[in-house]
Design an enzyme around this catalytic site. Structure first.
Site, PDB file in Angstrom:
ATOM      1  N   GLU A  50      38.162  21.455  26.075  1.00 17.87           N
ATOM      2  CA  GLU A  50      38.403  22.317  24.926  1.00 17.87           C
ATOM      3  C   GLU A  50      39.494  21.747  24.012  1.00 17.87           C
ATOM      4  O   GLU A  50      40.619  21.496  24.461  1.00 17.87           O
ATOM      5  CB  GLU A  50      38.786  23.726  25.409  1.00 17.87           C
ATOM      6  CG  GLU A  50      39.136  24.707  24.303  1.00 17.87           C
ATOM      7  CD  GLU A  50      38.014  24.912  23.286  1.00 17.87           C
ATOM      8  OE1 GLU A  50      36.867  25.098  23.709  1.00 17.87           O
ATOM      9  OE2 GLU A  50      38.297  24.873  22.083  1.00 17.87           O
ATOM     10  N   ASP A  86      35.585  18.626  22.696  1.00 22.00           N
ATOM     11  CA  ASP A  86      34.486  19.292  21.977  1.00 22.00           C
ATOM     12  C   ASP A  86      34.657  19.260  20.456  1.00 22.00           C
ATOM     13  O   ASP A  86      33.681  19.130  19.722  1.00 22.00           O
ATOM     14  CB  ASP A  86      34.245  20.716  22.498  1.00 22.00           C
ATOM     15  CG  ASP A  86      35.432  21.658  22.328  1.00 22.00           C
ATOM     16  OD1 ASP A  86      36.542  21.209  21.967  1.00 22.00           O
ATOM     17  OD2 ASP A  86      35.244  22.874  22.566  1.00 22.00           O
ATOM     18  N   HIS A  87      35.901  19.373  19.990  1.00 23.17           N
ATOM     19  CA  HIS A  87      36.176  19.390  18.535  1.00 23.17           C
ATOM     20  C   HIS A  87      37.680  19.360  18.361  1.00 23.17           C
ATOM     21  O   HIS A  87      38.426  19.402  19.339  1.00 23.17           O
ATOM     22  CB  HIS A  87      35.578  20.650  17.883  1.00 23.17           C
ATOM     23  CG  HIS A  87      35.928  21.923  18.600  1.00 23.17           C
ATOM     24  ND1 HIS A  87      37.190  22.464  18.573  1.00 23.17           N
ATOM     25  CD2 HIS A  87      35.197  22.725  19.414  1.00 23.17           C
ATOM     26  CE1 HIS A  87      37.214  23.547  19.314  1.00 23.17           C
ATOM     27  NE2 HIS A  87      36.022  23.738  19.856  1.00 23.17           N
ATOM     28  N   THR A 128      32.535  25.004  19.888  1.00 23.84           N
ATOM     29  CA  THR A 128      32.075  24.478  21.178  1.00 23.84           C
ATOM     30  C   THR A 128      30.551  24.462  21.253  1.00 23.84           C
ATOM     31  O   THR A 128      29.952  23.493  21.732  1.00 23.84           O
ATOM     32  CB  THR A 128      32.594  25.329  22.357  1.00 23.84           C
ATOM     33  OG1 THR A 128      33.989  25.540  22.207  1.00 23.84           O
ATOM     34  CG2 THR A 128      32.336  24.645  23.687  1.00 23.84           C
ATOM     35  N   HIS A 170      42.762  26.237  24.280  1.00 25.64           N
ATOM     36  CA  HIS A 170      42.118  26.838  23.104  1.00 25.64           C
ATOM     37  C   HIS A 170      43.204  27.439  22.225  1.00 25.64           C
ATOM     38  O   HIS A 170      44.180  27.988  22.725  1.00 25.64           O
ATOM     39  CB  HIS A 170      41.130  27.920  23.562  1.00 25.64           C
ATOM     40  CG  HIS A 170      40.199  28.390  22.479  1.00 25.64           C
ATOM     41  ND1 HIS A 170      40.617  29.135  21.404  1.00 25.64           N
ATOM     42  CD2 HIS A 170      38.866  28.194  22.310  1.00 25.64           C
ATOM     43  CE1 HIS A 170      39.586  29.379  20.618  1.00 25.64           C
ATOM     44  NE2 HIS A 170      38.510  28.819  21.145  1.00 25.64           N
TER      45      HIS A 170
END
Ligand code: GP9
Ligand code: MN
Length: 425
Positions: free
Chosen positions: A39, A255-256, A81, A196
């Site tokens: 994450e 993921d990003h 995600t 996150h």
């Protein structure tokens, strides 16, 4: 009616897919695949420090025993995600607005879990969140996942959770019993959560201090990234103890981005340079590791992206996929496509970085020219980035056409997918 498919198929065959098998084709045949989605982990923390402390000591060491792609870009948009999952499973682009998991979760796909089911794999996802978040329950069922270990599979207490839910360390720990009981070979995806936004972490879980800047978000990011690094380290230990490690390949991917442009000032302070549109694109890099026990690996500098994950994994497993429609290429193939398209139309090519209407030299970061305003003489309006820009727009539009038109309904992938797609779990 699928009239667009022949043109798209032709494009994919000629422009997107590699024609030669890579040297690593089949090297992981019949091995388990353990895919870990990290994450919000960005590449700038790798081999970097904060307050004189290493941020990701485990991942840094793992580079020496893995294939590590240092110029690997996330290609996600608003679906975050879920967009990264869509890219990884399908090698199609997510949509420019909204989340394709929601808007087109019922389409016909030819996703990695469906393909691997046919190869005798058991397929599953581990993620300690509500199963319907991002419409995952619907999408996972549609693309052939046999099992989703969602929130209901975990024991979540006030003590073992923070922010979005179950902390990554108990998440991996509690997942082990399920993982060990799965039929082998399996393809299993783990989605971490602790790192996150807004990067909350309790004092006792923080091994390193926060950064000091005007951005609380960036300041808190470092200790939570370290926590996830430690959770992955613990997971590797557990995999070794269980004996699964030897029979598996482990793929790790950010993921990003976790730190948005709103924090450019603090980010500039941390990196010691101004965040120009060029640096902004550099910051869209996320770590990508392929760890094959017994293989030395190496650092790979070629440009790469989430679009490439599916063909790469299938090639390592020795799965023939000549009729597949993918916009990515096997990362180990020689004849790779020379650009990575970001979902907003920005791109990275071998030579250039195109960002916010500006064309940069990829190696030096030098601004090459302003995009044409229409006022220049005709011969000046052909920008250096223009030819790639057109290719990027074409490719994104082909992918969009497939999704909006649900075009895979009209395409024969050459596997027995017609029966399997009807069977429900
Ligand atoms: C939620 C997790 C995080 O289940 O995937 O979501 P994000 O906001 O990063 O898409
Ligand atoms: Mn995410």
């Amino acid at each position: 009616d699928g009239n667009e498919m022949p043109e798209i198929t032709e494009y994919v065959k000629e422009k997107a897919t590699s024609k030669e098998k890579s040297d690593l084709f089949g090297v992981a045949e019949d091995k388990n695949v353990i895919f870990v989605s990290l994450e919000s982990v960005q590449s700038f923390v790798i081999n970097n420090e904060v307050n004189g402390e290493e941020i990701t000591p485990f991942l840094n060491d793992l580079i020496d025993e893995s294939y590590y792609f240092e110029n690997f870009y996330h290609q996600t948009e608003q679906g975050k995600t879920s967009d990264s999952e869509f890219l990884v499973e399908n090698s199609l682009y997510p949509l420019s607005r909204g989340a394709v998991f929601f808007t087109h979760g019922q389409n016909e796909y030819n996703a990695t879990p469906e393909i691997l089911n046919e190869e005798g794999y058991f397929t599953s996802v581990f993620h300690a969140n509500n199963k319907s978040f991002w419409n995952r329950d619907v999408m996972y069922n549609n693309i052939g996942y046999d099992k989703f270990f969602d929130l209901d599979s975990y024991e979540v207490t006030e003590d073992n959770s923070i922010g979005w839910g179950l902390k990554d360390k108990p998440f991996f720990e509690q997942s082990m019993k399920y993982l060990e009981s799965q039929q082998q070979p399996f393809y299993s995806k783990f989605i971490t959560l602790t790192n996150h936004y807004p990067f909350d972490l309790s004092e006792e879980d923080a091994s390193i201090d926060q950064y000091d800047s005007n951005s609380k978000t960036l300041n808190q990011y470092f200790p939570t990234v370290r926590y996830t690094d430690e959770a992955v380290e613990q997971f590797f230990k557990e995999l070794k103890e269980s004996g699964l490690y030897e029979d598996s390949i482990i793929v790790l991917m950010g993921d990003h981005y976790g730190i948005s442009e709103f924090h450019n000032k603090a980010m500039g302070q941390y990196l010691g340079k101004e965040i120009t549109p060029y640096e902004h694109i550099q910051l869209q890099r996320v770590p990508f590791f392929i760890h094959i026990p017994g293989e030395e690996g190496g650092v790979i500098s070629d440009i790469a992206g989430q679009i490439d994950v599916k063909p790469t994994i299938l090639s390592l497993l020795g799965v023939e996929s000549e009729k597949d429609i993918t916009f990515g290429t096997d990362l180990f193939a020689e004849d790779r496509k020379n650009f990575i398209a970001l979902r907003n139309g920005d791109f990275i090519s071998d030579k250039y970085v195109y960002s916010k209407g500006q064309c940069y030299d990829r190696q030096s970061g030098e601004l090459l020219e302003k995009e044409p305003t229409g006022l220049e003489q005709p011969e000046d309006t052909e920008g250096l980035c223009q030819p790639v820009k057109e290719k990027v727009e074409k490719e994104l539009s082909y992918s969009d056409q497939i999704i909006y038109g649900d075009l895979f309904r009209f395409y024969d992938f050459g596997n027995s997918e017609s029966e399997s797609s009807e069977s429900e779990q």
